[in-house]
Scaffold this motif. Structure first.
Motif, PDB file in Angstrom:
ATOM      1  N   GLN A 258       0.848  -1.192   0.000  1.00 31.36           N
ATOM      2  CA  GLN A 258       0.000   0.000   0.000  1.00 31.36           C
ATOM      3  C   GLN A 258       0.881   1.239   0.000  1.00 31.36           C
ATOM      4  OE1 GLN A 258      -2.272   1.562   3.613  1.00 31.36           O
ATOM      5  NE2 GLN A 258      -3.955   0.735   2.409  1.00 31.36           N
ATOM      6  N   ASP A 259       0.509   2.224  -0.819  1.00 29.19           N
ATOM      7  CA  ASP A 259       1.189   3.519  -0.759  1.00 29.19           C
ATOM      8  C   ASP A 259       0.140   4.626  -0.855  1.00 29.19           C
ATOM      9  OD1 ASP A 259       0.506   3.753  -3.433  1.00 29.19           O
ATOM     10  OD2 ASP A 259       2.563   3.705  -4.191  1.00 29.19           O
ATOM     11  N   ALA A 260       0.582   5.849  -1.063  1.00 31.52           N
ATOM     12  CA  ALA A 260      -0.335   6.986  -1.071  1.00 31.52           C
ATOM     13  C   ALA A 260      -1.324   6.927  -2.229  1.00 31.52           C
ATOM     14  CB  ALA A 260       0.460   8.287  -1.157  1.00 31.52           C
ATOM     15  N   PHE A 261      -1.000   6.127  -3.242  1.00 27.53           N
ATOM     16  CA  PHE A 261      -1.812   6.101  -4.454  1.00 27.53           C
ATOM     17  C   PHE A 261      -2.790   4.934  -4.496  1.00 27.53           C
ATOM     18  CE2 PHE A 261       2.360   7.946  -5.247  1.00 27.53           C
ATOM     19  CZ  PHE A 261       2.015   9.205  -5.703  1.00 27.53           C
ATOM     20  N   GLY A 262      -2.609   3.940  -3.634  1.00 26.96           N
ATOM     21  CA  GLY A 262      -3.511   2.807  -3.648  1.00 26.96           C
ATOM     22  C   GLY A 262      -2.894   1.570  -3.026  1.00 26.96           C
ATOM     23  N   SER A 263      -3.597   0.455  -3.146  1.00 29.70           N
ATOM     24  CA  SER A 263      -3.153  -0.811  -2.567  1.00 29.70           C
ATOM     25  C   SER A 263      -3.262  -1.910  -3.614  1.00 29.70           C
ATOM     26  CB  SER A 263      -4.016  -1.181  -1.358  1.00 29.70           C
ATOM     27  OG  SER A 263      -4.021  -0.154  -0.399  1.00 29.70           O
ATOM     28  N   ILE A 264      -2.319  -2.853  -3.580  1.00 29.63           N
ATOM     29  CA  ILE A 264      -2.323  -3.977  -4.513  1.00 29.63           C
ATOM     30  C   ILE A 264      -2.056  -5.268  -3.757  1.00 29.63           C
ATOM     31  CG2 ILE A 264      -1.593  -2.603  -6.513  1.00 29.63           C
ATOM     32  CD1 ILE A 264       1.266  -3.731  -6.048  1.00 29.63           C
ATOM     33  N   ALA A 292      -0.530  -7.675 -10.197  1.00 22.95           N
ATOM     34  CA  ALA A 292      -1.279  -7.738  -8.934  1.00 22.95           C
ATOM     35  C   ALA A 292      -2.665  -7.147  -9.136  1.00 22.95           C
ATOM     36  CB  ALA A 292      -0.537  -6.971  -7.840  1.00 22.95           C
ATOM     37  N   LEU A 293      -3.548  -7.418  -8.204  1.00 24.63           N
ATOM     38  CA  LEU A 293      -4.899  -6.881  -8.246  1.00 24.63           C
ATOM     39  C   LEU A 293      -4.997  -5.650  -7.363  1.00 24.63           C
ATOM     40  CD1 LEU A 293      -6.856 -10.255  -7.757  1.00 24.63           C
ATOM     41  CD2 LEU A 293      -6.474  -9.044  -9.925  1.00 24.63           C
ATOM     42  N   ASP A 294      -5.816  -4.687  -7.770  1.00 22.87           N
ATOM     43  CA  ASP A 294      -6.071  -3.531  -6.927  1.00 22.87           C
ATOM     44  C   ASP A 294      -6.854  -3.982  -5.694  1.00 22.87           C
ATOM     45  OD1 ASP A 294      -4.779  -1.734  -8.553  1.00 22.87           O
ATOM     46  OD2 ASP A 294      -6.570  -1.247  -9.710  1.00 22.87           O
ATOM     47  N   LEU A 295      -6.607  -3.297  -4.586  1.00 22.25           N
ATOM     48  CA  LEU A 295      -7.223  -3.670  -3.313  1.00 22.25           C
ATOM     49  C   LEU A 295      -7.764  -2.426  -2.641  1.00 22.25           C
ATOM     50  CD1 LEU A 295      -7.484  -5.885  -0.986  1.00 22.25           C
ATOM     51  CD2 LEU A 295      -5.267  -5.051  -0.187  1.00 22.25           C
ATOM     52  N   ASP A 296      -8.913  -2.548  -1.998  1.00 19.97           N
ATOM     53  CA  ASP A 296      -9.458  -1.440  -1.212  1.00 19.97           C
ATOM     54  C   ASP A 296      -8.480  -1.083  -0.104  1.00 19.97           C
ATOM     55  OD1 ASP A 296     -11.689  -0.135  -1.806  1.00 19.97           O
ATOM     56  OD2 ASP A 296     -13.080  -1.392  -0.666  1.00 19.97           O
TER      57      ASP A 296
END
Length: 434
Positions: A258-264, A292-296
């Motif tokens: 996870q970073d500032a732009f999203g999670s994978i 990888a898949l995007d993650l909430d």
């Protein structure tokens, strides 16, 4: 430079979180109570020595002038010069600087270094400025700090959104303000410089390598292998990347970032170097990584894993999300990533936390090596640096782990007790002027 912003893992409105200073004071008082810290020394360590706030103008590329606010908090120098990073981030304020400076005091003391603690930075979002503007901002900030920093007084280092280039600008500006005969003797006013400007080989990986080493030492103490252990990393900057790099070499598997732009996430594993190369071409972001898949964001800490490495900002693991964590081990790559309420939940669940002042201390140890190298006019090779770092980190880990077992307490309280006792000893031996 890549901007890291605070990750919001809970979109619903909650009760306001305690500030970092509240957390660090609660941790300090808990340890001070346990060791029966001398009341006069408790008073001294509960406050900062100096707090510098500067407002300074800088001309932007379009010719307009913008006013910036910079901070440098010097907590304590009983053991030696103030030491700690400078960060460029919108969340920088006096409260955060106080807490971070205090943590640096404990971190330096725990590592057995001849340093005190300081911290600071500028309240800004560096992604909104050009490289030329950031250089002018940095040089003007250095000039504004004037005699409040120095190689034997207060030694800044990189932190969130600052890097070796930032340190090179600070060193050059500082040395330019010194008398000609003193300029080359002041190279160690900052650490974390580029290799060609007095930097230490391996300083870039020192913090992340230290996080990895602490995880490795923990596994050895528990007679476990890191092979096939699943881990997640919050923050894929310098610390997160290097920790993941070394863990992967031991056979561990990165499954979420996870970073500032999203999670994978990828339960089958994310190749660390592939992700690193992707972020370099994608403005530092892990979002959209094809393997990888995007993650909430809200689901990140609930990922099935053995090890969780929060390596972004403070106050990320809280009472609200700590119950979701499935990891057996939290290795704090960031400063203050777990607040007091969140820690209580984790400890009740039987989760081990390697505290920040131990876990990420590889950075300040590496800084000490660079400072010594500059001071003595030496050049250390990478192999030599890594061996020295390994030895120093092992000494600290063993000290904390054994104290924790002996006293029947968590690792954070044990680390604080050891750090505070060393400072107390210095005061009791020297006395208090006048």
């Amino acid at each position: 430079m890549t901007t890291i912003t605070a990750t919001l893992n809970n979109k619903k409105k909650k009760a306001p979180l305690k500030g970092m200073m509240d957390n660090v004071m609660e941790q300090f008082n808990s340890a001070a109570d346990h060791i029966g810290l001398h009341p006069n020394i408790r008073k001294i360590l509960s406050i900062t020595n100096n707090e510098i706030v500067v407002h300074f103008p800088v001309k932007m590329d379009n010719g307009e002038v913008e006013i910036f606010t910079g901070y440098r908090v010097q907590h304590n120098n009983a053991l030696g010069p103030y030491k700690g990073g400078l960060r460029y981030h919108p969340t920088v304020d006096i409260d955060a600087a106080r807490a971070l400076a205090m943590w640096m005091t404990w971190k330096s003391s725990l590592a057995g270094l001849p340093y005190g603690g300081g911290k600071g930075g500028i309240k800004l979002d560096p992604s909104k400025y050009s490289q030329g503007e950031l250089e002018r901002i940095t040089r003007r900030f250095t000039f504004a700090l004037a005699d409040n920093i120095g190689p034997e007084h207060d030694i800044p280092a990189p932190d969130v959104n600052t890097n070796s280039q930032t340190m090179a600008w600070i060193a050059d500006t500082y040395m330019s303000t010194r008398p000609p005969a003193e300029r080359t003797a002041n190279q160690h006013v900052v650490t974390g410089k580029p290799d060609g400007s007095g930097g230490l080989e391996g300083r870039d990986r020192a913090t992340g390598y230290g996080v990895f080493l602490n995880i490795k030492f923990w596994a050895e103490r528990n007679h476990e292998s890191l092979n096939n252990k699943k881990f997640i990393v919050q923050g894929f900057g310098n610390v997160g990347y290097w920790a993941a790099h070394f863990l992967e070499k031991e056979g561990a598997k990165l499954v979420a970032v996870q970073d500032a732009f999203g999670s994978i996430k990828n339960i089958h594993g994310i190749k660390v170097e592939d992700l690193f190369n992707y972020t370099k071409a994608n403005n530092g972001s892990v979002a959209g990584f094809p393997e990888a898949l995007d993650l909430d964001n809200e689901k990140f800490f609930g990922i099935e894993c053995d090890i969780c490495i929060p390596a972004a900002l403070g106050n990320q693991i809280t009472k609200q999300n700590a119950s979701k964590i499935k990891a057996r081990l939290i290795a704090e790559g960031a400063n203050g990533p777990t607040n007091v309420e969140g820690e209580k939940v984790l400890l009740e669940k039987g989760i081990t936390i390697i505290p920040d002042i131990l876990c990420n201390s590889g950075g300040v140890v590496g800084s000490y090596f660079e400072w010594l190298q500059n001071r003595n006019g030496e050049l250390w090779q990478l192999d030599e640096v890594m061996v020295k770092l390994d030895k120093k980190m092992k000494e600290s880990f063993d000290k904390v782990y054994e104290y924790s077992e002996k006293e029947g307490m968590d690792l954070r309280t044990a680390a604080y007790c050891i750090a505070i006792k060393r400072i107390e000893k210095a005061y009791l031996q020297r006395g208090i002027f006048p």
